[in-house]
Design an enzyme around this catalytic site. Structure first.
Site, PDB file in Angstrom:
ATOM      1  N   CYS A  72       0.828  -1.212   0.000  1.00 44.61           N
ATOM      2  CA  CYS A  72       0.000   0.000   0.000  1.00 44.61           C
ATOM      3  C   CYS A  72       0.860   1.260   0.000  1.00 44.61           C
ATOM      4  CB  CYS A  72      -0.950   0.010   1.197  1.00 44.61           C
ATOM      5  SG  CYS A  72      -0.144   0.329   2.777  1.00 44.61           S
ATOM      6  N   HIS A 109       0.159  11.452  16.236  1.00 43.23           N
ATOM      7  CA  HIS A 109      -0.484  10.739  15.130  1.00 43.23           C
ATOM      8  C   HIS A 109       0.490   9.742  14.508  1.00 43.23           C
ATOM      9  CE1 HIS A 109      -3.027  10.163  11.555  1.00 43.23           C
ATOM     10  NE2 HIS A 109      -1.922  10.274  10.842  1.00 43.23           N
ATOM     11  N   HIS A 112      -3.397   5.174  10.292  1.00 41.75           N
ATOM     12  CA  HIS A 112      -4.779   4.694  10.404  1.00 41.75           C
ATOM     13  C   HIS A 112      -4.777   3.180  10.441  1.00 41.75           C
ATOM     14  CE1 HIS A 112      -5.493   8.804   8.900  1.00 41.75           C
ATOM     15  NE2 HIS A 112      -6.617   8.719   9.576  1.00 41.75           N
ATOM     16  N   ASP A 120      -3.782 -11.790   4.240  1.00 38.86           N
ATOM     17  CA  ASP A 120      -3.583 -13.082   4.884  1.00 38.86           C
ATOM     18  C   ASP A 120      -2.742 -12.907   6.154  1.00 38.86           C
ATOM     19  OD1 ASP A 120      -3.513 -15.753   5.435  1.00 38.86           O
ATOM     20  OD2 ASP A 120      -1.918 -16.199   4.000  1.00 38.86           O
ATOM     21  N   ARG A 126      -4.958  -3.925   9.273  1.00 42.34           N
ATOM     22  CA  ARG A 126      -3.756  -3.307   8.709  1.00 42.34           C
ATOM     23  C   ARG A 126      -3.534  -1.967   9.387  1.00 42.34           C
ATOM     24  NH1 ARG A 126      -3.094   0.286   4.170  1.00 42.34           N
ATOM     25  NH2 ARG A 126      -5.275  -0.056   3.627  1.00 42.34           N
ATOM     26  N   CYS A 128      -1.694   1.000   9.171  1.00 41.86           N
ATOM     27  CA  CYS A 128      -0.998   1.685   8.083  1.00 41.86           C
ATOM     28  C   CYS A 128      -0.325   2.915   8.702  1.00 41.86           C
ATOM     29  CB  CYS A 128      -2.030   2.066   7.031  1.00 41.86           C
ATOM     30  SG  CYS A 128      -1.362   2.906   5.606  1.00 41.86           S
TER      31      CYS A 128
END
Ligand SMILES: [Zn+2]
Length: 142
Positions: A72, A109, A112, A120, A126, A128
């Site tokens: 990603c 921060h 997210h 999997d 996730r 991120c």
């Protein structure tokens, strides 16, 4: 995902102190909830064994064993190091319903968290996370 409301941050600094401690890019992401550009972060494809700590306060957040290749463009983890290492908060900015991930210790921060994407992994979550929010401490290689 259910937001986790954390206690007050253990590390509290004034805006001025954060600006002095952090680089402008770090400040923008950590303290102003910015996002580094995809595929530009230093840890996106890192597979080094070690622990990722909060770049603002040094609290340990993620272990390399939970990092996975999400493709990603940002470092992705399927679980934080400990359940109370991070706090989650509803984020409806940018016209999207997302869940923000913050450092539990200093409320900076991090990124997210998304779930149910079909990766999997053991959690199907996730995390991120911006590389610039993290500092990797490699394990000692014996
Ligand atoms: Zn922190």
């Amino acid at each position: 995902m259910k937001p986790v409301v954390g206690a007050a941050p253990k590390v509290v600094k004034s805006d001025q102190e954060w600006r002095q401690q952090l680089t402008p890019d770090e400040y923008r992401v950590l303290r102003q909830a910015g996002t580094e550009r995809a595929f530009t972060g230093e840890y996106t494809d890192t597979s080094t064994v070690g622990v990722y700590a909060c770049r603002a306060c040094g609290a340990e957040l993620f272990r390399s064993s939970t990092k996975f290749e999400s493709h990603c463009g940002w470092p992705s983890f399927f679980s934080p190091l400990a359940g109370d290492a991070v706090i989650l908060r509803d984020d409806s900015t940018m016209g999207m319903a997302r869940t923000e991930v913050l450092c539990a210790t200093c409320h900076s921060h991090l990124g997210h968290v998304f779930e149910g994407e079909g990766y999997d992994t053991p959690t199907d979550q996730r995390y991120c996370i911006n590389s610039i929010s993290l500092t990797l401490s490699p394990d000692d290689q014996a």
